[in-house]
Structures are given as structure tokens and as C-alpha cells.
Scaffold this motif. Structure first.
Motif, PDB file in Angstrom:
ATOM      1  N   ILE A 184       0.848  -1.193   0.000  1.00  0.00           N
ATOM      2  CA  ILE A 184       0.000   0.000   0.000  1.00  0.00           C
ATOM      3  C   ILE A 184       0.884   1.245   0.000  1.00  0.00           C
ATOM      4  CG2 ILE A 184      -1.716   1.313   1.307  1.00  0.00           C
ATOM      5  CD1 ILE A 184      -2.730  -1.349   2.427  1.00  0.00           C
ATOM      6  N   GLY A 185       0.583   2.167  -0.881  1.00  0.00           N
ATOM      7  CA  GLY A 185       1.358   3.394  -0.985  1.00  0.00           C
ATOM      8  C   GLY A 185       2.513   3.300  -1.951  1.00  0.00           C
ATOM      9  N   VAL A 186       2.863   2.073  -2.322  1.00  0.00           N
ATOM     10  CA  VAL A 186       3.956   1.859  -3.286  1.00  0.00           C
ATOM     11  C   VAL A 186       3.394   1.310  -4.593  1.00  0.00           C
ATOM     12  CG1 VAL A 186       6.114   0.642  -3.765  1.00  0.00           C
ATOM     13  CG2 VAL A 186       5.600   1.426  -1.436  1.00  0.00           C
ATOM     14  N   ASP A 187       2.668   0.200  -4.488  1.00  0.00           N
ATOM     15  CA  ASP A 187       2.080  -0.437  -5.674  1.00  0.00           C
ATOM     16  C   ASP A 187       0.624  -0.047  -5.888  1.00  0.00           C
ATOM     17  OD1 ASP A 187       4.443  -2.164  -6.230  1.00  0.00           O
ATOM     18  OD2 ASP A 187       3.882  -3.071  -4.312  1.00  0.00           O
ATOM     19  N   VAL A 188      -0.116   0.026  -4.795  1.00  0.00           N
ATOM     20  CA  VAL A 188      -1.552   0.288  -4.866  1.00  0.00           C
ATOM     21  C   VAL A 188      -1.992   1.137  -3.688  1.00  0.00           C
ATOM     22  CG1 VAL A 188      -2.137  -1.856  -6.104  1.00  0.00           C
ATOM     23  CG2 VAL A 188      -2.008  -1.856  -3.602  1.00  0.00           C
ATOM     24  N   THR A 189      -3.225   1.636  -3.780  1.00  0.00           N
ATOM     25  CA  THR A 189      -3.825   2.308  -2.633  1.00  0.00           C
ATOM     26  C   THR A 189      -4.428   1.259  -1.709  1.00  0.00           C
ATOM     27  OG1 THR A 189      -5.997   2.524  -3.681  1.00  0.00           O
ATOM     28  CG2 THR A 189      -4.385   4.294  -4.103  1.00  0.00           C
ATOM     29  N   ALA A 190      -4.848   1.673  -0.525  1.00  0.00           N
ATOM     30  CA  ALA A 190      -5.448   0.735   0.425  1.00  0.00           C
ATOM     31  C   ALA A 190      -6.713   0.104  -0.154  1.00  0.00           C
ATOM     32  CB  ALA A 190      -5.760   1.450   1.737  1.00  0.00           C
ATOM     33  N   ALA A 191      -7.525   0.940  -0.835  1.00  0.00           N
ATOM     34  CA  ALA A 191      -8.756   0.414  -1.434  1.00  0.00           C
ATOM     35  C   ALA A 191      -8.447  -0.574  -2.552  1.00  0.00           C
ATOM     36  CB  ALA A 191      -9.606   1.573  -1.968  1.00  0.00           C
ATOM     37  N   GLN A 192      -7.464  -0.245  -3.391  1.00  0.00           N
ATOM     38  CA  GLN A 192      -7.093  -1.156  -4.474  1.00  0.00           C
ATOM     39  C   GLN A 192      -6.576  -2.479  -3.939  1.00  0.00           C
ATOM     40  OE1 GLN A 192      -4.301   1.429  -6.490  1.00  0.00           O
ATOM     41  NE2 GLN A 192      -5.760   1.886  -8.138  1.00  0.00           N
ATOM     42  N   LYS A 193      -5.841  -2.428  -2.845  1.00  0.00           N
ATOM     43  CA  LYS A 193      -5.314  -3.643  -2.233  1.00  0.00           C
ATOM     44  C   LYS A 193      -6.462  -4.575  -1.832  1.00  0.00           C
ATOM     45  CE  LYS A 193      -2.325  -6.153   0.377  1.00  0.00           C
ATOM     46  NZ  LYS A 193      -1.144  -6.879  -0.111  1.00  0.00           N
ATOM     47  N   ILE A 194      -7.472  -4.018  -1.181  1.00  0.00           N
ATOM     48  CA  ILE A 194      -8.611  -4.830  -0.734  1.00  0.00           C
ATOM     49  C   ILE A 194      -9.366  -5.410  -1.924  1.00  0.00           C
ATOM     50  CG2 ILE A 194     -10.832  -4.758   0.460  1.00  0.00           C
ATOM     51  CD1 ILE A 194      -9.629  -2.611   2.287  1.00  0.00           C
ATOM     52  N   TRP A 195      -9.654  -4.567  -2.927  1.00  0.00           N
ATOM     53  CA  TRP A 195     -10.383  -5.039  -4.103  1.00  0.00           C
ATOM     54  C   TRP A 195      -9.601  -6.113  -4.845  1.00  0.00           C
ATOM     55  CZ3 TRP A 195     -15.212  -4.365  -3.911  1.00  0.00           C
ATOM     56  CH2 TRP A 195     -15.800  -3.165  -3.492  1.00  0.00           C
ATOM     57  N   ASN A 196      -8.289  -5.930  -4.953  1.00  0.00           N
ATOM     58  CA  ASN A 196      -7.456  -6.917  -5.647  1.00  0.00           C
ATOM     59  C   ASN A 196      -7.444  -8.256  -4.926  1.00  0.00           C
ATOM     60  OD1 ASN A 196      -6.864  -5.060  -7.598  1.00  0.00           O
ATOM     61  ND2 ASN A 196      -4.747  -4.713  -6.981  1.00  0.00           N
ATOM     62  N   ILE A 197      -7.438  -8.234  -3.605  1.00  0.00           N
ATOM     63  CA  ILE A 197      -7.470  -9.483  -2.835  1.00  0.00           C
ATOM     64  C   ILE A 197      -8.786 -10.217  -3.091  1.00  0.00           C
ATOM     65  CG2 ILE A 197      -7.652 -10.441  -0.502  1.00  0.00           C
ATOM     66  CD1 ILE A 197      -5.593  -8.403   0.409  1.00  0.00           C
ATOM     67  N   PHE A 198      -9.885  -9.464  -3.097  1.00  0.00           N
ATOM     68  CA  PHE A 198     -11.180 -10.089  -3.368  1.00  0.00           C
ATOM     69  C   PHE A 198     -11.215 -10.699  -4.769  1.00  0.00           C
ATOM     70  CE2 PHE A 198     -13.451  -7.042  -0.213  1.00  0.00           C
ATOM     71  CZ  PHE A 198     -12.995  -7.824   0.842  1.00  0.00           C
ATOM     72  N   TYR A 404     -22.145 -21.302   4.177  1.00  0.00           N
ATOM     73  CA  TYR A 404     -22.335 -19.855   4.274  1.00  0.00           C
ATOM     74  C   TYR A 404     -21.012 -19.089   4.331  1.00  0.00           C
ATOM     75  CZ  TYR A 404     -27.266 -20.777   4.776  1.00  0.00           C
ATOM     76  OH  TYR A 404     -28.555 -21.191   4.530  1.00  0.00           O
ATOM     77  N   GLY A 405     -19.972 -19.742   4.839  1.00  0.00           N
ATOM     78  CA  GLY A 405     -18.654 -19.110   4.793  1.00  0.00           C
ATOM     79  C   GLY A 405     -18.181 -18.913   3.365  1.00  0.00           C
ATOM     80  N   CYS A 406     -18.382 -19.933   2.544  1.00  0.00           N
ATOM     81  CA  CYS A 406     -18.003 -19.837   1.129  1.00  0.00           C
ATOM     82  C   CYS A 406     -18.890 -18.853   0.378  1.00  0.00           C
ATOM     83  CB  CYS A 406     -18.064 -21.210   0.479  1.00  0.00           C
ATOM     84  SG  CYS A 406     -16.766 -22.345   1.020  1.00  0.00           S
ATOM     85  N   LEU A 407     -20.150 -18.719   0.814  1.00  0.00           N
ATOM     86  CA  LEU A 407     -21.042 -17.741   0.187  1.00  0.00           C
ATOM     87  C   LEU A 407     -20.498 -16.326   0.361  1.00  0.00           C
ATOM     88  CD1 LEU A 407     -23.663 -16.817  -1.156  1.00  0.00           C
ATOM     89  CD2 LEU A 407     -24.758 -16.912   1.098  1.00  0.00           C
ATOM     90  N   ILE A 408     -20.026 -16.020   1.564  1.00  0.00           N
ATOM     91  CA  ILE A 408     -19.467 -14.688   1.828  1.00  0.00           C
ATOM     92  C   ILE A 408     -18.252 -14.440   0.943  1.00  0.00           C
ATOM     93  CG2 ILE A 408     -18.337 -13.249   3.571  1.00  0.00           C
ATOM     94  CD1 ILE A 408     -20.099 -14.651   5.670  1.00  0.00           C
ATOM     95  N   VAL A 409     -17.370 -15.431   0.845  1.00  0.00           N
ATOM     96  CA  VAL A 409     -16.180 -15.301   0.004  1.00  0.00           C
ATOM     97  C   VAL A 409     -16.580 -15.057  -1.454  1.00  0.00           C
ATOM     98  CG1 VAL A 409     -14.166 -16.518  -0.915  1.00  0.00           C
ATOM     99  CG2 VAL A 409     -14.724 -16.699   1.515  1.00  0.00           C
ATOM    100  N   SER A 410     -17.549 -15.801  -1.937  1.00  0.00           N
ATOM    101  CA  SER A 410     -17.982 -15.646  -3.327  1.00  0.00           C
ATOM    102  C   SER A 410     -18.600 -14.272  -3.571  1.00  0.00           C
ATOM    103  CB  SER A 410     -18.993 -16.738  -3.689  1.00  0.00           C
ATOM    104  OG  SER A 410     -18.374 -18.006  -3.696  1.00  0.00           O
ATOM    105  N   LEU A 411     -19.392 -13.789  -2.627  1.00  0.00           N
ATOM    106  CA  LEU A 411     -20.053 -12.493  -2.801  1.00  0.00           C
ATOM    107  C   LEU A 411     -19.047 -11.350  -2.897  1.00  0.00           C
ATOM    108  CD1 LEU A 411     -23.155 -12.800  -0.417  1.00  0.00           C
ATOM    109  CD2 LEU A 411     -23.134 -12.804  -2.919  1.00  0.00           C
ATOM    110  N   VAL A 412     -18.046 -11.348  -2.003  1.00  0.00           N
ATOM    111  CA  VAL A 412     -17.070 -10.251  -2.060  1.00  0.00           C
ATOM    112  C   VAL A 412     -16.232 -10.341  -3.332  1.00  0.00           C
ATOM    113  CG1 VAL A 412     -16.978  -9.981   0.455  1.00  0.00           C
ATOM    114  CG2 VAL A 412     -15.363 -11.529  -0.664  1.00  0.00           C
ATOM    115  N   ALA A 413     -15.967 -11.561  -3.798  1.00  0.00           N
ATOM    116  CA  ALA A 413     -15.207 -11.718  -5.041  1.00  0.00           C
ATOM    117  C   ALA A 413     -16.024 -11.258  -6.243  1.00  0.00           C
ATOM    118  CB  ALA A 413     -14.780 -13.179  -5.217  1.00  0.00           C
ATOM    119  N   VAL A 414     -17.329 -11.525  -6.243  1.00  0.00           N
ATOM    120  CA  VAL A 414     -18.199 -11.066  -7.324  1.00  0.00           C
ATOM    121  C   VAL A 414     -18.233  -9.547  -7.374  1.00  0.00           C
ATOM    122  CG1 VAL A 414     -20.599 -10.877  -8.061  1.00  0.00           C
ATOM    123  CG2 VAL A 414     -19.672 -13.105  -7.469  1.00  0.00           C
ATOM    124  N   VAL A 415     -18.432  -8.931  -6.216  1.00  0.00           N
ATOM    125  CA  VAL A 415     -18.491  -7.463  -6.155  1.00  0.00           C
ATOM    126  C   VAL A 415     -17.184  -6.849  -6.651  1.00  0.00           C
ATOM    127  CG1 VAL A 415     -18.658  -5.474  -4.608  1.00  0.00           C
ATOM    128  CG2 VAL A 415     -20.180  -7.433  -4.285  1.00  0.00           C
TER     129      VAL A 415
END
Length: 435
Positions: A184-198, A404-415
Motif C-alpha cells: 500500500i502506498g507503493v504499488d496500490v492504494t489501500a482500497a485497491q489492495k482490498i479489491w485486488n485481494i477479493f 455460508y462461509g463460502c457464500l461470503i467469500v464468493s459475494l465479495v469476489a463477485v463485487v
């Protein structure tokens, strides 16, 4: 006594058919493993170095292993649902097996005296839509040779990619890596880091997608030993081998390119010598995808053509078969419906791919969107519907937590993937490839 068969070859003797009157199945754990490897190892492997780069040395490999274990577990549950536990009747396709879920819900609500007969419902439509990545052979049972060739190709380009990555690291790549991945701050912003992980989660889910053809693969197996026993062995072998290559590709790719790892693993070697080795790897990928495309597309073709035959049983366009002699092939049965709609489908998918060249976001979206319903929800619900987990037992509770744990993972990845596509479309130039 003559036993009728759905095959075009006409009548078969009792020794030529299985217990359901269909042509005798000849598949083994080896051919099923080849089918699985062909279905699993595909273009998804190319994004794993990027996915690991978003998470770093610790979380990246661990999460990849978690996806491997979850897929293995859910696939084993699904393998046990191939036959009806009461009647022993086979489910020939994934969509037939899913009907057990709808009937179980109906029985729960209406009582066991209710008929609960199912028709083509929304789940079948979802299944058909989720197959829109796929093209064409007469039927799934004739794919064994192609799957073996495609599996060999997947080993080929995986070994080449891993070898090139090792050579790059040994030659002093000086790639910038870290325990937490892109900075964060070098390659990406904090928001980009989170979105990229998802999005990376969706990429990893896509890399293990094969549940939608698992039942079809299992339906190629000999009935003795029991299909579920052989299939579980094939699942273990297939996922173990693919996970080994995935870890090597992801880890070595990250070691070679670091936080600058591209979404497509092999593009990073664009100017690498010997150039012919990189070209060979890409040829292997192309050949592999031909096989993988066929493995995945058969359920969709079967779904559409079965529905058409049911709806228009008198139509010659839909049902008439015309034998044609082809050089080097022999007798081929031509059908107008197959020719027109499969050709149109391939053209449409190709055009869509040319318009939307967003590799990581498309892969992440498909993986996230299909992972939960096809790999997690339906296999778990089928397993429960067949009476294998008593409600509120520890097994039932564990399955619900996993579901339901996998559902949460899938939803954030879809978004996250949808967000990436929206951002990408702003600078979209259709039919223009950017490298």
C-alpha cells in the motif's frame, strides 16, 4: 433377449450394456483423473502468480490450499450423490442430480405424501447460463483420448512456466516481494489492495472449477468397483496433482516477478530467451483449452438439445439424423440443430471474448459466481437431501458453516470483479487487443 439402447448403432445385447440399458461404460480412475485434470488446469493457472502477489508469501499459498481442500471435500460429497441411495438409479448429469435438492425442500414443506415432481426449473436455467464458456463432440463418453492429450498439454506448459520462473530467479530477477504482497502506498492504494485481494479469491476459485462436469465424468466409469469409490480416488489424484502445479506456478511466478506479476503468468516471459520455449508453452495452452472447452461444454449442449427434442419431437430440423461419410473419419451423423446452434454459440462466445479482454476480472467473476452454487451449495444440499446428515447434528452444522462461509467469500469476489469490469469498461476499446 434384445435390449434397446439410446445409441444410434441400434440394438445391443445384454453383455453390451450396463444395468440401465445404456452402452457399457469403460472409464477407469485413470481416465476420470485425466478428465478432472483437463477440466481443472486451464487458463485459471495463468492468473495464480498475480493472485499470490496480491496476498503475499503467507496468505497466498495458504488460501490456495484452502480452496484445494474445500473443492476436494465438496467434490467427494457430490460423488456420493451419483446414485439415488434408495433406488440405486443413476444421475447422468449434474442437473439431474440437482433435482434431489428441489424434491427434498418440497417434501420438507409439503410432507412425504406429496408428489413433489420437478420440471425444468430456475436451477437448470442457472446451470445452462453458467456454462457459457464452452464447443463440440458427439457426447461426453468419447472425450477420454482428448482429455488425456489435453492433460499432457497442461503438464507441458506448467513445467515450462515453472522452469522459466526458476531460471529467472536463479539468474537474479531481483523481484520485489513481501510477506503481505503488493504494498500500500507503493504499488496500490489501500482500497485497491482490498479489491485486488477479493478479485484474487475469485481467480483461485475459478482455478478449481470442475464440479459442473463431475457427474458427467463419473457417468463414464465402470459400475464395478462402485462409481463413487473410483470417483473419489480420481478426485484425490486430480486435485493433488493440480494443487502441486498450482502452488509451483503461483509461488515461482511470484518469486520471478514479485509484486509486478502480471495477470497472465506467461506474458511476463515475452522477451525471454529461448523465445521458442515460450511460444511452445502458448501452443500447449491452446491445445489444452481445446480439450478443456469440450469437457465443459458438453453439459450445456446436452441441456439445450434435450430441451429442444422434448419440445419439438416431430421437428426434422431438431431430430433428423443424416449419415455422412467423411474422409479419414468414417460415418458421421449430421443434425441441423447441432450444426446451427453450436456454430452460433461458438461465434457468439468468441465475439464476446474479443469485446471484453479483461482477463483477471472475467476469470474472477466467473470463478466467484459459479464457485458457491456449483461447487459448494448444490453438492452439500444433495448430500443432505439423500439423508447423509441429520439436521442439527455436528456434521449438518459443519456443512452449514462451510456453505455460508463460502457464500461470503464468493459475494465479495463477485463485487470486486464487477467493480474491476466497470472500471475497465471506461477505457474499453472493443476488438483491440492490448499487451
Amino acid at each position: 433377449m434384445n435390449i434397446s439402447s439410446p445409441l444410434e448403432s441400434g440394438r445391443l445385447y445384454a453383455s453390451d450394456v450396463d444395468d440401465d440399458g445404456r452402452a457399457k461404460r469403460t472409464g477407469t480412475w485413470l481416465t476420470a483423473s485425466a478428465h478432472i485434470i483437463t477440466a481443472v488446469i486451464g487458463c485459471g493457472v495463468l492468473s495464480l502468480a498475480w493472485a499470490v502477489a496480491q496476498m503475499g508469501w503467507i496468505a497466498g499459498p495458504i488460501i490456495l490450499l484452502v480452496f484445494s481442500l474445500v473443492t476436494w471435500f465438496a467434490s467427494a460429497l457430490q460423488a456420493d450423490c451419483y446414485r439415488n441411495p434408495t433406488t440405486g438409479k443413476r444421475h447422468y448429469t449434474y442437473r439431474e442430480a440437482v433435482r434431489a435438492v428441489k424434491r427434498a425442500i418440497c417434501f420438507h414443506r409439503m410432507g412425504h405424501q406429496a408428489g413433489c415432481h420437478t420440471h425444468n426449473n430456475q436451477f437448470l436455467i442457472i446451470f445452462g447460463i453458467l456454462q457459457l464458456l464452452m464447443s463440440q463432440l458427439p457426447n461426453f463418453h468419447k472425450l477420454s483420448w482428448l482429455s488425456i492429450v489435453a492433460a499432457a498439454m497442461s503438464f507441458g506448459y506448467s513445467f515450462i512456466g515453472i522452469g522459466l520462473a526458476i531460471a529467472k530467479v536463479a539468474g537474479g530477477s531481483n523481484a520485489r516481494t513481501s510477506f503481505t504482497g503488493v504494498e500500500i502506498g507503493v504499488d496500490v492504494t489501500a482500497a485497491q489492495k482490498i479489491w485486488n485481494i477479493f478479485t484474487a479469491l475469485g481467480n483461485m476459485a475459478f482455478a478449481y472449477a470442475f464440479s459442473m462436469v463431475l457427474i458427467e465424468i463419473q457417468d463414464t466409469l465402470k459400475p464395478n468397483p462402485p462409481e463413487n469409490v473410483v470417483m473419489k480416488k480420481s478426485i484425490s489424484v486430480g486435485i493433488l496433482i493440480t494443487t502441486f502445479f498450482y502452488l509451483l506456478c503461483g509461488v515461482m511466478g511470484y518469486a520471478a516477478f514479485g509484486n509486478d506479476a502480471s495477470g497472465n503468468f506467461l506474458t511476463g516471459f515475452g522477451f525471454f530467451e529461448p523465445y521458442w520455449l515460450v511460444a511452445l508453452a502458448n501452443i500447449f495452452i491452446a491445445v489444452h483449452l481445446v480439450g478443456a472447452y469440450q469437457v465443459f461444454v458438453q453439459p450445456l449442449f446436452d441441456f439445450v438439445e434435450t430441451q429442444c427434442t422434448t419440445k419439438w419431437p416431430e421437428s426434422k430440423f431438431v431430430n433428423a439424423e443424416y449419415p455422412v461419410k467423411l474422409p479419414l473419419y468414417g460415418s458421421y451423423t449430421f443434425n441441423f440443430l447441432r450444426f446451427v446452434w453450436r456454430t452460433a454459440y461458438v461465434i457468439l462466445v468468441t465475439i464476446v471474448a474479443m469485446i471484453f479482454p479483461f482477463f483477471n476480472d472475467i476469470v474472477g467473476l466467473i470463478g466467484a459466481f459459479s464457485f458457491w452454487p456449483l461447487t459448494i451449495y448444490f453438492p452439500i444440499e444433495m448430500y443432505i437431501a439423500q439423508g447423509n446428515a441429520r439436521k442439527y447434528s455436528w456434521r449438518w452444522i459443519s456443512l452449514q458453516v462451510l456453505k455460508y462461509g463460502c457464500l461470503i467469500v464468493s459475494l465479495v469476489a463477485v463485487v470486486s470483479s464487477v467493480r474491476g469490469l466497470v472500471v475497465g469498461v471506461q477505457n474499453l476499446k472493443p476488438f483491440q487487443s492490448v499487451s
